[in-house]
Design a protein around this motif. Structure first.
Motif, PDB file in Angstrom:
ATOM      1  N   VAL A  84      69.923   7.433  51.872  1.00 58.73           N
ATOM      2  CA  VAL A  84      69.534   6.924  50.561  1.00 58.73           C
ATOM      3  C   VAL A  84      70.532   7.305  49.480  1.00 58.73           C
ATOM      4  N   GLY A  85      70.504   6.505  48.409  1.00 54.77           N
ATOM      5  CA  GLY A  85      71.216   6.859  47.197  1.00 54.77           C
ATOM      6  C   GLY A  85      70.233   7.529  46.250  1.00 54.77           C
ATOM      7  N   SER A  86      70.711   8.436  45.422  1.00 55.22           N
ATOM      8  CA  SER A  86      69.825   9.188  44.543  1.00 55.22           C
ATOM      9  C   SER A  86      69.795   8.618  43.129  1.00 55.22           C
ATOM     10  N   LEU A  87      68.566   8.492  42.601  1.00 57.38           N
ATOM     11  CA  LEU A  87      68.353   8.129  41.206  1.00 57.38           C
ATOM     12  C   LEU A  87      67.993   9.365  40.395  1.00 57.38           C
ATOM     13  N   ASN A  88      67.722  10.435  41.111  1.00 55.51           N
ATOM     14  CA  ASN A  88      67.233  11.679  40.522  1.00 55.51           C
ATOM     15  C   ASN A  88      68.353  12.727  40.565  1.00 55.51           C
ATOM     16  N   PRO A  89      68.837  13.186  39.407  1.00 53.27           N
ATOM     17  CA  PRO A  89      69.950  14.150  39.399  1.00 53.27           C
ATOM     18  C   PRO A  89      69.653  15.443  40.143  1.00 53.27           C
ATOM     19  N   VAL A 161      62.600   3.636  46.643  1.00 57.12           N
ATOM     20  CA  VAL A 161      62.644   2.245  46.209  1.00 57.12           C
ATOM     21  C   VAL A 161      63.369   1.445  47.286  1.00 57.12           C
ATOM     22  N   CYS A 162      62.683   0.436  47.840  1.00 53.26           N
ATOM     23  CA  CYS A 162      63.281  -0.366  48.912  1.00 53.26           C
ATOM     24  C   CYS A 162      63.787  -1.693  48.353  1.00 53.26           C
ATOM     25  N   THR A 163      65.083  -1.932  48.477  1.00 57.43           N
ATOM     26  CA  THR A 163      65.690  -3.164  48.006  1.00 57.43           C
ATOM     27  C   THR A 163      66.050  -4.061  49.193  1.00 57.43           C
ATOM     28  N   GLU A 164      66.324  -5.314  48.906  1.00 61.62           N
ATOM     29  CA  GLU A 164      66.569  -6.290  49.968  1.00 61.62           C
ATOM     30  C   GLU A 164      67.894  -6.057  50.684  1.00 61.62           C
ATOM     31  N   GLY A 165      68.951  -5.734  49.925  1.00 62.24           N
ATOM     32  CA  GLY A 165      70.261  -5.599  50.557  1.00 62.24           C
ATOM     33  C   GLY A 165      70.783  -6.949  51.016  1.00 62.24           C
ATOM     34  N   PRO A 166      71.893  -6.996  51.739  1.00 60.78           N
ATOM     35  CA  PRO A 166      72.679  -5.818  52.121  1.00 60.78           C
ATOM     36  C   PRO A 166      73.598  -5.278  51.022  1.00 60.78           C
ATOM     37  N   ALA A 172      71.975  -1.810  36.202  1.00 63.91           N
ATOM     38  CA  ALA A 172      70.756  -2.157  35.471  1.00 63.91           C
ATOM     39  C   ALA A 172      69.527  -2.033  36.370  1.00 63.91           C
ATOM     40  N   GLU A 173      69.658  -2.446  37.619  1.00 63.29           N
ATOM     41  CA  GLU A 173      68.546  -2.311  38.555  1.00 63.29           C
ATOM     42  C   GLU A 173      68.181  -0.847  38.748  1.00 63.29           C
ATOM     43  N   ILE A 174      69.191  -0.017  38.877  1.00 57.56           N
ATOM     44  CA  ILE A 174      68.937   1.410  39.073  1.00 57.56           C
ATOM     45  C   ILE A 174      68.239   2.000  37.846  1.00 57.56           C
ATOM     46  N   ARG A 175      68.650   1.600  36.647  1.00 57.96           N
ATOM     47  CA  ARG A 175      67.968   2.085  35.431  1.00 57.96           C
ATOM     48  C   ARG A 175      66.493   1.679  35.457  1.00 57.96           C
ATOM     49  N   ALA A 176      66.228   0.434  35.883  1.00 61.56           N
ATOM     50  CA  ALA A 176      64.840  -0.045  35.954  1.00 61.56           C
ATOM     51  C   ALA A 176      64.038   0.749  36.978  1.00 61.56           C
ATOM     52  N   TYR A 177      64.632   1.020  38.132  1.00 61.38           N
ATOM     53  CA  TYR A 177      63.929   1.766  39.174  1.00 61.38           C
ATOM     54  C   TYR A 177      63.598   3.183  38.718  1.00 61.38           C
ATOM     55  N   ARG A 178      64.495   3.766  37.943  1.00 64.03           N
ATOM     56  CA  ARG A 178      64.239   5.116  37.428  1.00 64.03           C
ATOM     57  C   ARG A 178      63.059   5.108  36.466  1.00 64.03           C
ATOM     58  N   LEU A 180      60.580   3.156  36.573  1.00 68.54           N
ATOM     59  CA  LEU A 180      59.373   2.961  37.379  1.00 68.54           C
ATOM     60  C   LEU A 180      58.984   4.194  38.195  1.00 68.54           C
ATOM     61  N   GLY A 181      59.826   5.217  38.184  1.00 70.01           N
ATOM     62  CA  GLY A 181      59.483   6.456  38.879  1.00 70.01           C
ATOM     63  C   GLY A 181      60.187   6.653  40.207  1.00 70.01           C
ATOM     64  N   GLY A 182      61.174   5.817  40.506  1.00 68.36           N
ATOM     65  CA  GLY A 182      61.898   5.978  41.755  1.00 68.36           C
ATOM     66  C   GLY A 182      62.797   7.200  41.759  1.00 68.36           C
ATOM     67  N   ASP A 183      62.904   7.841  42.914  1.00 71.42           N
ATOM     68  CA  ASP A 183      63.800   8.996  43.082  1.00 71.42           C
ATOM     69  C   ASP A 183      65.029   8.649  43.902  1.00 71.42           C
ATOM     70  N   VAL A 184      64.822   7.835  44.953  1.00 73.78           N
ATOM     71  CA  VAL A 184      65.921   7.456  45.837  1.00 73.78           C
ATOM     72  C   VAL A 184      65.806   5.966  46.143  1.00 73.78           C
ATOM     73  N   VAL A 185      66.906   5.388  46.588  1.00 75.47           N
ATOM     74  CA  VAL A 185      66.919   3.957  46.871  1.00 75.47           C
ATOM     75  C   VAL A 185      67.551   3.708  48.234  1.00 75.47           C
ATOM     76  N   GLY A 186      66.960   2.754  48.959  1.00 78.44           N
ATOM     77  CA  GLY A 186      67.468   2.379  50.276  1.00 78.44           C
ATOM     78  C   GLY A 186      67.015   0.967  50.602  1.00 78.44           C
ATOM     79  N   MET A 187      67.203   0.547  51.870  1.00 79.05           N
ATOM     80  CA  MET A 187      66.957  -0.852  52.214  1.00 79.05           C
ATOM     81  C   MET A 187      66.084  -1.053  53.446  1.00 79.05           C
ATOM     82  N   THR A 188      65.455   0.010  53.962  1.00 76.74           N
ATOM     83  CA  THR A 188      64.807  -0.167  55.274  1.00 76.74           C
ATOM     84  C   THR A 188      63.359   0.309  55.401  1.00 76.74           C
ATOM     85  N   GLN A 189      62.799   0.964  54.406  1.00 75.37           N
ATOM     86  CA  GLN A 189      61.441   1.487  54.575  1.00 75.37           C
ATOM     87  C   GLN A 189      60.366   0.398  54.573  1.00 75.37           C
TER      88      GLN A 189
END
Length: 265
Positions: A84-89, A161-166, A172-178, A180-189
């Motif tokens: 995952v990529g991190s949205l949370n420092p 946060v699960c995104t479509e990918g690839p 801007a999407e990452i700012r929105a996910y943060r 909404l309370g997201g901590d990490v982002v990936g494409m498979t959950q």
């Protein structure tokens, strides 16, 4: 009967086990190739989500076939990994996150076994399963205990946060996910976690932070850096899951096993 399965994500294409054997399982959704072997004294199934060498992109993974195949084997507990990529420092590259919540932003994936009369199997009904807590609390506790015992850098909860990918996400999407309370982002959950719940299987994921997400990292995102960090963490990932498996209770006392009660009309 194989009670426990491991689903390996990006960078986890094999799992050390004794007496390994290859197996192909026929499902209503297609064939699934997996490996069965003994881990910590228990027979465990291993499935590489992206295939060997990462040949299948996240939006084309045959999630329904994978989960159905494990169900056919009698699997009750699934431990998955996710880069995952991190949205949370506070969640830094190299940290482990024992996920407790998720937000689904996928758009094109088949996401249920219950398509009514169109279902390609004998479960030709509609079901609406409770998904308030998407990850099994009993497996999560085992993973947290194992991470603590191994002194790994870990976080006992996190929202995925699960995104479509690839493609990777925009800043801007990452700012929105943060927001909404997201901590990490990936494409498979998604829909993997939901499909496991639909078959009343316990499912939990240990996420491995490989980088900071778009707009946070300050540099170009590449899949190469994901693979590089996952390769560095392979030994720790293996140790964590191997230690956690014996800690998962043999008897299930979690809500996962009763997901279909009250879910049908």
């Amino acid at each position: 009967m194989v009670r426990v399965a491991v689903i390996g994500g990006s960078g986890v294409y094999d799992f050390p086990a004794e007496n390994k054997r290859e197996l192909t399982v026929e499902t209503p959704y297609g064939k699934v190739n997996l490996t069965i072997g003994h881990v910590a004294g228990e027979e465990v199934a291993f499935l590489a989500r992206h295939g060997k060498g990462h040949s299948v992109p996240p939006h084309k993974v045959n999630y329904r076939a994978n989960i159905w195949a494990l169900h056919e084997l009698g699997v009750e507990r699934i431990v998955a990994t996710s880069a995952v990529g991190s949205l949370n420092p506070n969640m830094r590259p190299g940290d482990f996150v024992i996920l407790d919540q998720l937000i689904d932003f996928t758009v094109s994936r088949p996401r249920t076994f219950y398509d009514g009369e169109e279902s390609p199997h004998d479960r030709k009904f509609v079901a609406h399963v409770d998904f308030t807590e998407p990850y099994c609390p009993e497996i999560r506790r085992a993973l947290i205990t194992a991470a603590k015992d191994l002194s790994l850098p870990y976080h006992p909860k996190g929202t995925y946060v699960c995104t479509e990918g690839p493609r990777f996400e925009t800043a801007a999407e990452i700012r929105a996910y943060r927001i909404l309370g997201g901590d990490v982002v990936g494409m498979t959950q998604c829909p993997e976690a939901a499909l496991a719940r639909e078959l009343e299987m316990c499912y939990a994921t240990v996420a491995i932070v490989t980088n900071y997400a778009a707009g946070i990292s300050g540099k170009k995102l590449t899949h190469a850096e994901v693979v590089e960090l996952m390769n560095k963490k392979t030994r720790e990932i293996t140790a964590l899951i191997t230690k956690a498996i014996p800690l998962i209770p043999k008897e299930r006392n979690c809500p996962c096993k009763d997901a279909l009660k009250g879910a049908t009309g």
